[in-house]
Design an enzyme around this catalytic site. Structure first.
Site, short mmCIF file in Angstrom:
data_model
loop_
_atom_site.label_atom_id
_atom_site.label_comp_id
_atom_site.label_asym_id
_atom_site.label_seq_id
_atom_site.Cartn_x
_atom_site.Cartn_y
_atom_site.Cartn_z
N ARG A 188 47.47 -16.57 -89.16
CA ARG A 188 46.09 -16.80 -89.61
C ARG A 188 45.24 -15.53 -89.63
O ARG A 188 44.19 -15.54 -90.29
CB ARG A 188 45.44 -17.86 -88.73
CG ARG A 188 46.18 -19.20 -88.71
CD ARG A 188 46.40 -19.79 -90.09
NE ARG A 188 47.04 -21.11 -90.01
CZ ARG A 188 47.31 -21.84 -91.07
NH1 ARG A 188 47.06 -21.42 -92.30
NH2 ARG A 188 47.90 -23.01 -90.93
N ARG A 246 47.59 -28.05 -87.82
CA ARG A 246 49.04 -28.05 -88.05
C ARG A 246 49.79 -27.24 -86.99
O ARG A 246 51.01 -27.37 -86.87
CB ARG A 246 49.36 -27.55 -89.46
CG ARG A 246 48.75 -28.39 -90.59
CD ARG A 246 49.22 -29.86 -90.46
NE ARG A 246 50.61 -29.95 -90.10
CZ ARG A 246 51.61 -29.76 -90.92
NH1 ARG A 246 51.38 -29.51 -92.19
NH2 ARG A 246 52.85 -29.84 -90.51
#
Lengths: 306, 306, 306, 306
Positions: free
Chosen positions: B227, B112
């Site tokens: 992340r 993504r």
């Protein structure tokens, strides 16, 4: 292209660097690294960094295929296959960074290529140099009568002289007034000096700017396919031509494939393809029976009978 | 992480390459180049190429400033300034390429991030390996009751054992059936074998895939900020953590600025800022008088009193 | 495609909306709005919003030309000109949003088109439905022997039956175990239930997911040129075909130009172009004298003599 | 802002359009549609199309959550949650298109926002208008002594008058010479006329250009967060301010969340956060003991004690 002693010393120092690396290196591009190639009257383009080589394209493509297909002898064939079938992602695995000095009106065309990283000299923070693009007499073209974005014959005689004089005087006068408004060099203590971000608006569009421009090989090829093309304005095409030569030194196999399947290729529409088949079957086709407009017919014939 | 002898030989060969280059090199990253760092049970991440260093960030920023400001001693200060004020384009001047082996459900989150170049192993062309992610017992978390995207306590005893057995058996059985349908290894001559592009649909989402993933430093920082964060799923966070360590070796000053101004920073909303000012003026503020919802008040307090 | 009563009511309600707008509207697309078109066994695609029409493409192109050239009669000619000369930015002025339900392995191909906006159903937050793609018997193709990414003949008899049974049983069993591990429906109070973000890894790649996918017309055409093409995998091509039909309803003139100059067009390389010229001059050219490899010669002949 | 009768008629005609649509419509934005809002002396910005509304953001976010969570009363809370946690993709589901008339030096800043679709008036094809930006006297700022990209006090008296006269005369003279070189209006039959693509280089950077600029709501917010900010140059900030007002009419809930969590928010670095905690615990912290540089300490104090 005028390089100051300072610039020359800096380039020499950069070229003297020499460190060992485990990364892919390309001796033919290392030989060109940092050296500016003159473009137009005061511009240049030079490569200042790169990542990857032809083998990196192959390596990325082969992730898809697994181990069995690795044969060095087939590398160029694989690259040609990728280019022919527009498998573009392996070409994105190589990256290159240029330093370019160019007129502002050229920079405005160039920046429309969005898939790139750019750092431009800022006229908000810094004072611009007194350098403008003035066309060489042989590039002083008239407006084309038939093609609104094209150029016609070269201006001559008095008209050419008048145009060159105007371009030179206007750019120069506006720059002098820019300096006056800034009031920085030999400043008049009774004036405050206009903010740089405002004073710059007095400059002309042929003033030179410069930037670092970094992109991947796929997007570089896209840029070159549009800007090293005969439809591109001469003043940007000369940059693209210089960059194409550098690209040949960097990734020769990829560049050969690009010139074969993109730069030198021609696309025929569905209707044109049907005409081609009729022609090859021996039928005599003319514009009236072709289904093409006169303009498209003319384009097709000029490609086939060049 | 199991590396075949073939893989090990290839890595050793890549690490043995040593060529001189005029480009910026980073010895601390050269030392790590090509060596896979194990992540999860069968995954890894390794750097396979890079372009630029901290000095390339500074160089790009200084295009804007002109010559006068070049003082080496101020480089880290300039990098911190750029990070603090979100001047992101100079960080785009560095580029890095990773080779990653990761479970498919992690790859689906990762992809993504669109501003990157990717070449993934293709299950359309090639046969996948028999490798699946099975969580270590200490990562076998229950669904959080309070937070729908979060994890609660670790499963224990019979439930944990049952879950692990199911994950293992299902992945393994489905892979065996995948192989059977392909009919490639020890092929049954009476069967044609299902197309690879179809047979792959029988694999589970914890099967491992691999890809080359290339991005610039600005977009890498953006990836890491999302992340390497405590809200990220554990199975992608461990990759981000490993990549953050590599980034520290590559561009130490930029990475310090990133950890100070992005990873370790907190954003206070307009309402929170007003509350802070009241508190610092000595006022006692509670949730009722704060103007914040209970949830936001809780978030703010947990940040201030951690 | 199974729509619940809830879904059907929601679609009917959306279609019942009717508000006046000053924006460009396209009655032929309004007629299709919100209605799902079935694709594969449980998938669908439907348009849920759009911006602009053929006239918006023309309007954007004419910004470049100034007022004098505005003649409605020339609109289609201008659109064809833009498509022929790859002037792509005017096509970026139209935007469309689809709602798509599709198998995960198809979603993994689709997402590689990066220039789009996507919101996907999250298996981290939500429980997936028990729905999998099982190919219709006529699409159960063998691996092509000649083309590693292609399909060969259709499987038959026992082999087909065995494959279909395996695909069905494995997907179903894995889903049942997914539900068991989640322990949400008819929950066993003695088990905690595995986190959703972990349990999902047991699902197979033919499980259905869904997303909103929004892009501009230029990038939609790029998607369609790759995915409505005979080289695309059947399971994504059927989505592209359905979307192409919707695009025809939306921007008919742009779509005709796309089919003429892109979908139905063929690119000839520099070498092929030289061969064409020789052929049209009456020369007999064969592969040996062509300068093409056997493979490329075959590709060229199949295009010319189809 | 001077609109010709032709422009006025065209705007009136566009506003008179009224068609029924099933798409989401926003009456408050419909009321503004097509009407230019004056910016600077000759510029404007106007909305010419849009897609989606606050509900489209919510709808996209809820794809992730499944059906159970749909409660209309919670829509604004969900939007605030998305903005607070930088879940940006749902905001990409709305799209807006502006028509902007702006000075070239402003366009050069603006175009650096790459995630947008742009069609600009082409000076290669068309003749530019005789319109330039001349600052109002109250915006004729001196160069800031402390901040190289900033403005100081306003120029006054003779200096202001001299600057304004120079800006006006230079822009005007260069335009007259541009017209002369083109030789199009009242053409001298003895001259060929310089190509438009060349003559334009004589124009000054305060000449007005215009474009269509289309982007999604997430990227619009990013643009506004940088350009409706006090650090942005005044001449671009006024455009951003006008667009922010239009965005409030279009997506009021999203815009409130944006102003709360982005425009009005402040980010504290890791070090600043540690200082805040010490302060709130009652400790007296000064710059020397803070660990911050004088500059950062000053920035922090000015935020806390404003």
């Amino acid at each position: 292209m005028n390089l100051t002693e300072f610039d020359q010393a800096e380039i020499a120092a950069a070229r003297d660097q020499n460190a060992p690396t485990r990364r892919a290196t390309v001796p033919a591009l290392e030989a060109l690294l940092f050296t500016p190639v003159p473009v137009l009257d005061h511009g240049f383009v030079r490569v200042i960094d790169y990542m990857g080589d032809d083998a990196a394209v192959v390596q990325a493509a082969r992730v898809s295929y697994g181990r069995g297909t690795r044969k060095v002898s087939e590398d160029e064939g694989l690259i040609r296959y990728l280019m022919r079938h527009r498998h573009s992602t392996p070409f994105e695995m190589c990256e290159i960074k240029f330093h370019v000095k160019l007129p502002i009106f050229v920079a405005r065309q160039w920046i429309r290529h969005r898939t790139a990283n750019v750092n431009e000299y800022s006229a908000r923070y810094s004072v611009m140099d007194r350098e403008f693009y003035i066309p060489a007499p042989e590039h002083l073209a008239a407006q084309s009568a038939s093609n609104r974005q094209g150029r016609g014959d070269v201006l001559e005689g008095d008209e050419a002289a008048a145009v060159l004089a105007l371009l030179r005087e206007d750019a120069d006068r506006n720059y002098s007034h820019y300096e006056y408004m800034l009031n920085e060099a030999e400043a008049d203590p009774d004036r405050r000096g206009l903010a740089r971000e405002l004073a710059r608006m007095n400059l002309t569009l042929n003033a030179y700017t410069q930037w670092y421009w970094k992109t991947d090989l796929h997007n570089l090829f896209h840029f070159l396919s549009l800007r090293a093309d005969s439809h591109a304005q001469y003043e940007i095409r000369v940059y693209a031509d210089a960059m194409l030569a550098m690209t040949r030194a960097w990734v020769p196999a990829s560049c050969r494939a690009f010139e074969e399947y993109r730069l030198g290729a021609v696309s025929f529409s569905a209707t044109m393809l049907a005409i081609l088949r009729r022609m090859l079957a021996g039928e005599a086709v003319d514009q009236a029976s072709s289904g093409l407009s006169k303009r498209e017919w003319g384009e097709m014939m000029s490609v086939l009978h060049r």
